[in-house]
Design a protein around this motif. Sequence first.
Motif, PDB file in Angstrom:
ATOM      1  N   ASP A 172       0.844  -1.190   0.000  1.00 64.50           N
ATOM      2  CA  ASP A 172       0.000   0.000   0.000  1.00 64.50           C
ATOM      3  C   ASP A 172       0.882   1.244   0.000  1.00 64.50           C
ATOM      4  O   ASP A 172       2.108   1.147   0.025  1.00 64.50           O
ATOM      5  CB  ASP A 172      -0.934   0.015   1.218  1.00 64.50           C
ATOM      6  N   GLN A 173       0.212   2.381  -0.044  1.00 66.33           N
ATOM      7  CA  GLN A 173       0.961   3.628   0.052  1.00 66.33           C
ATOM      8  C   GLN A 173       0.198   4.601   0.931  1.00 66.33           C
ATOM      9  O   GLN A 173      -1.018   4.485   1.098  1.00 66.33           O
ATOM     10  CB  GLN A 173       1.209   4.227  -1.317  1.00 66.33           C
ATOM     11  N   HIS A 174       0.927   5.517   1.558  1.00 63.70           N
ATOM     12  CA  HIS A 174       0.272   6.534   2.372  1.00 63.70           C
ATOM     13  C   HIS A 174       1.138   7.795   2.357  1.00 63.70           C
ATOM     14  O   HIS A 174       2.251   7.785   1.840  1.00 63.70           O
ATOM     15  CB  HIS A 174       0.018   6.044   3.794  1.00 63.70           C
ATOM     16  N   GLU A 175       0.572   8.853   2.906  1.00 59.59           N
ATOM     17  CA  GLU A 175       1.290  10.129   2.955  1.00 59.59           C
ATOM     18  C   GLU A 175       1.451  10.567   4.399  1.00 59.59           C
ATOM     19  O   GLU A 175       0.591  10.293   5.227  1.00 59.59           O
ATOM     20  CB  GLU A 175       0.516  11.212   2.185  1.00 59.59           C
ATOM     21  N   LEU A 176       2.548  11.243   4.651  1.00 64.91           N
ATOM     22  CA  LEU A 176       2.790  11.819   5.979  1.00 64.91           C
ATOM     23  C   LEU A 176       3.251  13.260   5.797  1.00 64.91           C
ATOM     24  O   LEU A 176       3.940  13.560   4.821  1.00 64.91           O
ATOM     25  CB  LEU A 176       3.923  11.075   6.695  1.00 64.91           C
ATOM     26  N   PRO A 177       2.901  14.150   6.754  1.00 68.18           N
ATOM     27  CA  PRO A 177       3.506  15.487   6.711  1.00 68.18           C
ATOM     28  C   PRO A 177       5.025  15.367   6.856  1.00 68.18           C
ATOM     29  O   PRO A 177       5.511  14.521   7.630  1.00 68.18           O
ATOM     30  CB  PRO A 177       2.912  16.196   7.929  1.00 68.18           C
ATOM     31  N   LEU A 178       5.744  16.186   6.090  1.00 66.90           N
ATOM     32  CA  LEU A 178       7.205  16.180   6.239  1.00 66.90           C
ATOM     33  C   LEU A 178       7.590  16.557   7.667  1.00 66.90           C
ATOM     34  O   LEU A 178       8.557  16.018   8.213  1.00 66.90           O
ATOM     35  CB  LEU A 178       7.825  17.154   5.228  1.00 66.90           C
ATOM     36  N   ASP A 179       6.824  17.484   8.260  1.00 67.97           N
ATOM     37  CA  ASP A 179       7.054  17.870   9.657  1.00 67.97           C
ATOM     38  C   ASP A 179       6.682  16.658  10.523  1.00 67.97           C
ATOM     39  O   ASP A 179       5.509  16.395  10.755  1.00 67.97           O
ATOM     40  CB  ASP A 179       6.172  19.078   9.994  1.00 67.97           C
ATOM     41  N   GLY A 180       7.667  15.937  10.980  1.00 71.34           N
ATOM     42  CA  GLY A 180       7.416  14.714  11.741  1.00 71.34           C
ATOM     43  C   GLY A 180       7.938  13.467  11.055  1.00 71.34           C
ATOM     44  O   GLY A 180       8.132  12.429  11.706  1.00 71.34           O
ATOM     45  N   PHE A 181       8.189  13.559   9.732  1.00 73.72           N
ATOM     46  CA  PHE A 181       8.704  12.393   9.001  1.00 73.72           C
ATOM     47  C   PHE A 181      10.111  12.029   9.467  1.00 73.72           C
ATOM     48  O   PHE A 181      10.455  10.859   9.621  1.00 73.72           O
ATOM     49  CB  PHE A 181       8.693  12.697   7.497  1.00 73.72           C
ATOM     50  N   ILE A 182      10.933  13.063   9.679  1.00 78.80           N
ATOM     51  CA  ILE A 182      12.286  12.808  10.184  1.00 78.80           C
ATOM     52  C   ILE A 182      12.178  12.677  11.703  1.00 78.80           C
ATOM     53  O   ILE A 182      11.744  13.600  12.385  1.00 78.80           O
ATOM     54  CB  ILE A 182      13.247  13.940   9.768  1.00 78.80           C
ATOM     55  N   THR A 183      12.546  11.510  12.227  1.00 78.69           N
ATOM     56  CA  THR A 183      12.279  11.213  13.639  1.00 78.69           C
ATOM     57  C   THR A 183      13.524  11.310  14.507  1.00 78.69           C
ATOM     58  O   THR A 183      13.436  11.282  15.728  1.00 78.69           O
ATOM     59  CB  THR A 183      11.667   9.814  13.777  1.00 78.69           C
ATOM     60  N   GLY A 184      14.692  11.392  13.885  1.00 77.44           N
ATOM     61  CA  GLY A 184      15.930  11.519  14.650  1.00 77.44           C
ATOM     62  C   GLY A 184      17.075  11.569  13.664  1.00 77.44           C
ATOM     63  O   GLY A 184      16.848  11.456  12.464  1.00 77.44           O
ATOM     64  N   PRO A 185      18.301  11.744  14.174  1.00 74.73           N
ATOM     65  CA  PRO A 185      19.438  11.785  13.250  1.00 74.73           C
ATOM     66  C   PRO A 185      19.495  10.478  12.454  1.00 74.73           C
ATOM     67  O   PRO A 185      19.566   9.396  13.030  1.00 74.73           O
ATOM     68  CB  PRO A 185      20.643  11.926  14.173  1.00 74.73           C
ATOM     69  N   ARG A 186      19.405  10.570  11.139  1.00 71.37           N
ATOM     70  CA  ARG A 186      19.450   9.413  10.232  1.00 71.37           C
ATOM     71  C   ARG A 186      18.285   8.460  10.442  1.00 71.37           C
ATOM     72  O   ARG A 186      18.356   7.292  10.070  1.00 71.37           O
ATOM     73  CB  ARG A 186      20.782   8.642  10.363  1.00 71.37           C
ATOM     74  N   ARG A 187      17.204   8.955  11.040  1.00 72.24           N
ATOM     75  CA  ARG A 187      16.028   8.083  11.215  1.00 72.24           C
ATOM     76  C   ARG A 187      14.792   8.797  10.671  1.00 72.24           C
ATOM     77  O   ARG A 187      14.602   9.995  10.889  1.00 72.24           O
ATOM     78  CB  ARG A 187      15.806   7.768  12.705  1.00 72.24           C
ATOM     79  N   THR A 188      13.949   8.020   9.988  1.00 71.59           N
ATOM     80  CA  THR A 188      12.698   8.578   9.483  1.00 71.59           C
ATOM     81  C   THR A 188      11.575   7.598   9.788  1.00 71.59           C
ATOM     82  O   THR A 188      11.809   6.489  10.273  1.00 71.59           O
ATOM     83  CB  THR A 188      12.732   8.780   7.955  1.00 71.59           C
ATOM     84  N   ALA A 189      10.352   8.018   9.460  1.00 70.25           N
ATOM     85  CA  ALA A 189       9.187   7.163   9.649  1.00 70.25           C
ATOM     86  C   ALA A 189       9.076   6.093   8.561  1.00 70.25           C
ATOM     87  O   ALA A 189       8.158   5.284   8.581  1.00 70.25           O
ATOM     88  CB  ALA A 189       7.916   8.020   9.663  1.00 70.25           C
ATOM     89  N   ARG A 190      10.006   6.079   7.618  1.00 72.59           N
ATOM     90  CA  ARG A 190       9.994   5.065   6.557  1.00 72.59           C
ATOM     91  C   ARG A 190      10.411   3.710   7.128  1.00 72.59           C
ATOM     92  O   ARG A 190      11.420   3.610   7.829  1.00 72.59           O
ATOM     93  CB  ARG A 190      10.972   5.470   5.448  1.00 72.59           C
ATOM     94  N   GLU A 191       9.642   2.674   6.827  1.00 73.72           N
ATOM     95  CA  GLU A 191      10.026   1.320   7.228  1.00 73.72           C
ATOM     96  C   GLU A 191      11.065   0.802   6.232  1.00 73.72           C
ATOM     97  O   GLU A 191      11.108   1.240   5.085  1.00 73.72           O
ATOM     98  CB  GLU A 191       8.800   0.392   7.236  1.00 73.72           C
ATOM     99  N   PRO A 192      11.876  -0.165   6.661  1.00 77.28           N
ATOM    100  CA  PRO A 192      12.972  -0.612   5.782  1.00 77.28           C
ATOM    101  C   PRO A 192      12.510  -1.150   4.433  1.00 77.28           C
ATOM    102  O   PRO A 192      13.259  -1.106   3.461  1.00 77.28           O
ATOM    103  CB  PRO A 192      13.655  -1.715   6.596  1.00 77.28           C
ATOM    104  N   GLU A 193      11.289  -1.689   4.379  1.00 79.51           N
ATOM    105  CA  GLU A 193      10.839  -2.249   3.089  1.00 79.51           C
ATOM    106  C   GLU A 193      10.057  -1.232   2.261  1.00 79.51           C
ATOM    107  O   GLU A 193       9.502  -1.578   1.221  1.00 79.51           O
ATOM    108  CB  GLU A 193       9.996  -3.513   3.318  1.00 79.51           C
ATOM    109  N   GLU A 194      10.025   0.021   2.736  1.00 80.48           N
ATOM    110  CA  GLU A 194       9.281   1.057   2.010  1.00 80.48           C
ATOM    111  C   GLU A 194      10.251   2.030   1.316  1.00 80.48           C
ATOM    112  O   GLU A 194      11.438   2.059   1.639  1.00 80.48           O
ATOM    113  CB  GLU A 194       8.418   1.861   2.984  1.00 80.48           C
ATOM    114  N   LEU A 195       9.686   2.809   0.406  1.00 84.37           N
ATOM    115  CA  LEU A 195      10.473   3.895  -0.165  1.00 84.37           C
ATOM    116  C   LEU A 195       9.603   5.146  -0.250  1.00 84.37           C
ATOM    117  O   LEU A 195       8.372   5.080  -0.215  1.00 84.37           O
ATOM    118  CB  LEU A 195      11.032   3.520  -1.531  1.00 84.37           C
ATOM    119  N   ILE A 196      10.270   6.293  -0.352  1.00 84.84           N
ATOM    120  CA  ILE A 196       9.563   7.558  -0.552  1.00 84.84           C
ATOM    121  C   ILE A 196       9.538   7.780  -2.064  1.00 84.84           C
ATOM    122  O   ILE A 196      10.583   7.998  -2.671  1.00 84.84           O
ATOM    123  CB  ILE A 196      10.298   8.727   0.137  1.00 84.84           C
ATOM    124  N   SER A 197       8.355   7.720  -2.644  1.00 83.38           N
ATOM    125  CA  SER A 197       8.295   7.858  -4.100  1.00 83.38           C
ATOM    126  C   SER A 197       8.326   9.328  -4.506  1.00 83.38           C
ATOM    127  O   SER A 197       8.778   9.652  -5.604  1.00 83.38           O
ATOM    128  CB  SER A 197       7.044   7.185  -4.658  1.00 83.38           C
TER     129      SER A 197
END
Lengths: 170, 289
Positions: B144-169
């Motif tokens: 599936d696919q979903h959208e997130l606000p960029l504000d909050g997508f980056i969760t820490g240094p070198r960490r994002t809300a992206r799961e390892p099997e997902e990509l940001i299209s």
Amino acid sequence: MEPRTITLTVNGDRRCVAVRPNLTLVEALRDELHLTGTKQGCGTGDCGACTVYLDGRPVNSCLTLAVEADGRSVTTVEGLAPSGTELHPVQEAFIAHGAVQCGYCTPGMVMSSAALLSREPAADEPSVRHALAGNLCRCTGYTKIVEAVLACVGDGSCGAHGAAAAEGKA
Amino acid sequence: MRLPAFDYHAPATLDEVFAAIGDRGRDTQLLAGGTDLLPSLRSGKRRCRQVVALKGVAGLDAIRFDPETGLEIGACALLAEVQDNPAVREHYPVLASAIRTLATVQVRHKATVVGNLCNASPCADTAPPLMALGARVRIVGPDDQHELPLDGFITGPRRTAREPEELISSVLVPPPDPALRTVFLKFSPRSKVDISAVSVAAALRLEDGLARAVGIFLGTVAPTPMRAASAAAALEGLEPTSEVIDLAARTARGECQPVTDFRASKEYKQHLVEVLTRRALRALVEGGA
């Protein structure tokens, strides 16, 4: 981690080469294709000594995997001159203005300068300095390099040649 | 020094991307521009068993603009392409001006906007302006696919809300608001080719002399690019007099959480946040675009 055979156009010639995936483009150009004009400096994309054109765009070949060049075209400093007996106007200007000291940064400087002039034939000094910000000269001989590039703007010689190198061969 | 060994995949479709990732998401690095990935693999900061290149996936390099739906920047769109895109220059000049200050010509011809965001550095220069424009990221997974606000997508240094099997299209920017004024300012010890010591993006509308829709976003002064919510609240709905702007700038200073590093001390970064926030807000009020 097996070698892969890639096909790319280098300076207008189609080349096939077997490369491991972790080989960078600068390593492939120098070690496999024996095009040693392109220099590796920092290996981190800061110094610009490894600048080549990938599909006509100046990039750091140390930040590019050789396998990424599969099916694409690469222009190195060896491919910039229009023929074996003529130099590119930027190269002539570097000689005329003494814009070379140890020479290690020169291939990258020349590639970045030619790319700028093909895009912006009437570049002014701030544009030249902005465009060359990604090319470091450890001899710190920037003044003569900038003078050489601006001389090409003055005589209008670079626009056509630069575009030919960046697009025709790309 | 050579890069460590890895397998390499260059899929042509998203389905092939997900097949290549399979259940090996944690051993996979996605490759867009590679300008952050290659140095971090070489230094050992990142490790992987396989690299999956996205460049060959049709359509991922697109930059699409529609006045009704806004701007969509595909995962493989280069910084230089976004910077030079006529719609970006006309409708989202804050993004073009931020990219112009980022890295070098060579890097901008290889690196991507989405990669800059996914690399999740606190100093990612495209993050504060895109946050100020209200951008979202489109996250695509195998099912599936979903959208997130960029504000909050980056969760820490070198960490994002992206799961390892997902990509940001792609990253999605709302339709341009002609009344929204935006600005991006950054300071670094060198003027060129330097990572920001502090960056500030600000946005607001002036309605009947009052500041509305105020957004202030700071780079490099927290574990992630951050929203300075209290600073924005100090200005929201008020007439932006120099006293009010000074208060908002001081509030931003109090709200950031910088650490001392080789670029600048904590105290100097706090000072820069106040100065740059004040300059940014003044520029907006005095008729910045």
